[in-house]
Design an enzyme around this catalytic site. Sequence first.
Site, PDB file in Angstrom:
ATOM      1  N   TYR A  16      -6.830   2.961   7.440  1.00  0.00           N
ATOM      2  CA  TYR A  16      -5.749   2.759   8.402  1.00  0.00           C
ATOM      3  C   TYR A  16      -5.433   4.056   9.121  1.00  0.00           C
ATOM      4  CZ  TYR A  16      -4.898  -1.525   5.726  1.00  0.00           C
ATOM      5  OH  TYR A  16      -5.035  -2.740   5.105  1.00  0.00           O
ATOM      6  N   GLY A  57      -8.539   1.866  -0.870  1.00  0.00           N
ATOM      7  CA  GLY A  57      -9.553   0.950  -1.383  1.00  0.00           C
ATOM      8  C   GLY A  57     -10.586   0.627  -0.323  1.00  0.00           C
ATOM      9  N   GLY A 102       0.296   7.975   1.375  1.00  0.00           N
ATOM     10  CA  GLY A 102       0.308   9.341   1.874  1.00  0.00           C
ATOM     11  C   GLY A 102      -0.588  10.281   1.096  1.00  0.00           C
ATOM     12  N   TYR A 142      -9.970  -0.763   2.740  1.00  0.00           N
ATOM     13  CA  TYR A 142      -9.512  -0.639   4.127  1.00  0.00           C
ATOM     14  C   TYR A 142      -9.178   0.807   4.472  1.00  0.00           C
ATOM     15  CZ  TYR A 142      -9.132  -5.384   6.018  1.00  0.00           C
ATOM     16  OH  TYR A 142      -9.418  -6.620   6.544  1.00  0.00           O
ATOM     17  N   ASP A 159       0.808  -1.216   0.000  1.00  0.00           N
ATOM     18  CA  ASP A 159       0.000   0.000   0.000  1.00  0.00           C
ATOM     19  C   ASP A 159       0.843   1.268   0.000  1.00  0.00           C
ATOM     20  OD1 ASP A 159      -2.377  -1.329  -0.124  1.00  0.00           O
ATOM     21  OD2 ASP A 159      -2.776  -1.277   2.016  1.00  0.00           O
ATOM     22  N   HIS A 202      -1.882  -7.878   7.592  1.00  0.00           N
ATOM     23  CA  HIS A 202      -1.556  -6.456   7.464  1.00  0.00           C
ATOM     24  C   HIS A 202      -0.190  -6.280   8.120  1.00  0.00           C
ATOM     25  CE1 HIS A 202      -5.872  -5.417   6.655  1.00  0.00           C
ATOM     26  NE2 HIS A 202      -6.055  -6.481   7.419  1.00  0.00           N
TER      27      HIS A 202
END
Length: 675
Positions: free
Chosen positions: A399, A395, A320, A397, A313, A448
């Site tokens: 975080y 997408g 970022g 998910y 990712d 993850h």
Amino acid sequence: MNCSCSQSDHVQRSRRLGDESGAPYATLSADELQRVAEILRANDALDDAHRIAYIGLDEPDRTEVTAGRSVPRRARVQLLDVDSGRARALSVDLGTGTLAKDVDIDPDRDGQVPLLQEEHGIIRELIGADERWATALAARGIDDPSTVALAGLSAGRYPIEGERGRRLARVLGHHQPTPQTMPWAHPIDGLVAYVDLASRTVVDVIDTGVMPIPQETGDYHVPGMFGPERTTQKPIVIQQPEGPSFSFDGDVISWEKWSLRIGYDMREGLVLHGIGFEDDGRVRPIVHRASIAEMLVPYGDPGPVRFWQNYFDTGEYLLGRLVNSLELGCDCVGDITYLDVPIADARGDVKVLPNAICIHEEDAGVLWKHTEQFTGTSDVRRQRRLVISFFVTVGNYDYGFYWYLYLDGKIEFEAKATGLVFTAAYDERTSRFASELAPGLAAPYHQHLFCARLDMAVDDGPAVIDEVDVGALPIDDDNLHGSAIGFTKTRLRSEQEGRRRANATVDRTWRISSATAKNRLGRPTSYVLTPEGKPVLLAQPESVIASRARFATSDLWVTAYDPDERYPAGDVVNQSAPEQGLPAFVADDASLDGADLVLWHTFGLTHFPRTEDWPIMPVDTCGFTLKPHDFFDRNPTLDVPASPTACACAHEDTGAARTEHHLHHLSVRPSSHHG
């Protein structure tokens, strides 16, 4: 954003990050980003056919800065020619207006630059016009391809005929019959398309057979869909009537005895520089630079449709640039300072990401406490922490990245994973590799994994690192009853030795010590990295993903500082070649004794989805701790005052009188934690 939180008790302050462009490690300002684009155009490097895939500060060598030498102000740029597919890595000198570096990125030797946001539009256009895709949808009862939400995903690098050297994406679909439908509840399984982004062609449509599309709704965002909301929650009020305890000088924040520079990068997100703690009238360095330098989400379904699902990712999607604009009272609660972040888009135009970084203080429970029977005194102090955080959506998910600084010199990092699991159809084959969350709806097992890059600077000198294990000592003349415990220290002397695994059975930690500075008892000043010790990458060592994400197969790598060694999976991650990044960095097995040490720590979650994770996943967390060990001469919080409101009891209250006093003033105080 659907946020019903009252903001009446919250305070918001805003600042723009990157307005202190003169400092060596300051984030590129909006003006500087515009200047970079102008230099690229002046040197015929940026035109209608070219896109900026990445732009960020080309950080100077720390040894040059520490020595007080003048360093050039430069930007790192990755460019893509969307017509030819040619990619280049450049260094742009803002002072001279020249290109200090301009080299080709070889798609076979290196890989591809990150996916562009506009390429997702290309994918939708190509797939929408493909007859093979339309035929496969019709076989599943979908006559309108526009009702399919397409996920254009990084392709990885597999030995598939005809793919070598091509810029690819792989595409999965979810049915979205109305614009309000949450498509992740309705995966269109048994179907995947491969797209060549450079030639703008659909290379292949693979249809392994029609599978039923799950029909149960996942529309958690529709009020009342899963029943009425609770009416039992009473307000929690968090106030700082005198404002926060921190202050800014440009991009440098000072809080209690901490100071550090806050930076931002469109690849890594939040970057912390120059973390130090004031002690005896001077600021003592601890960490030169800290960031989460890579994030990997490997999936465990080996079937013909999903075997390639492994996402970097950070390096493939530039997390970022996917930052959320945080909302007061919902994402951040209390007295909040937000930082707006400037970034450049693919054409070099500068935009500002508002409320990208959240900074605030939190109460963090008891700092220390003791009731002493011999003196009749009772003392307690409250812990608090400074929180520096941001949230991204990649997408399906979401975080959260949280850095915590505590009064006692402790540093913590916490990652928060939430959002929606990536879904598939559930059948007998899938049951071995996925959970059933709703009738016919599967969520593949996955991980993850995050990699923190910690450029250490404990007392700003040469350092050493030891692996510390605890255990019982053998019975001998000094330990007749077998009750003694102790620890063993193993010095890690070279980069090959610095590749380590965690071991919770011996409470394994890693101690980074100054090679020169000592505390008043003559012991080296140190900081200790404490891992959570959860599984690292679970794929087989010889697997494709393990070869490209070798960094994630160990809990720790330690390298001697090199300014060119920036990312654990290498500079170019999209469709990357095997064994890039850390395996290449440690190939020379450089000495670690007395070096400037960089720690690369992999940590994360292994996710076997639960029914409780659907239709939206409650936050799950992981992280690590850096704690001082013999760094201070004594408890550094002896000067923390007692709370004037929380501790109304006077020291002269003793015995039963004190007990009665405490009971009389007993109250329930809400936590000030957020998130």
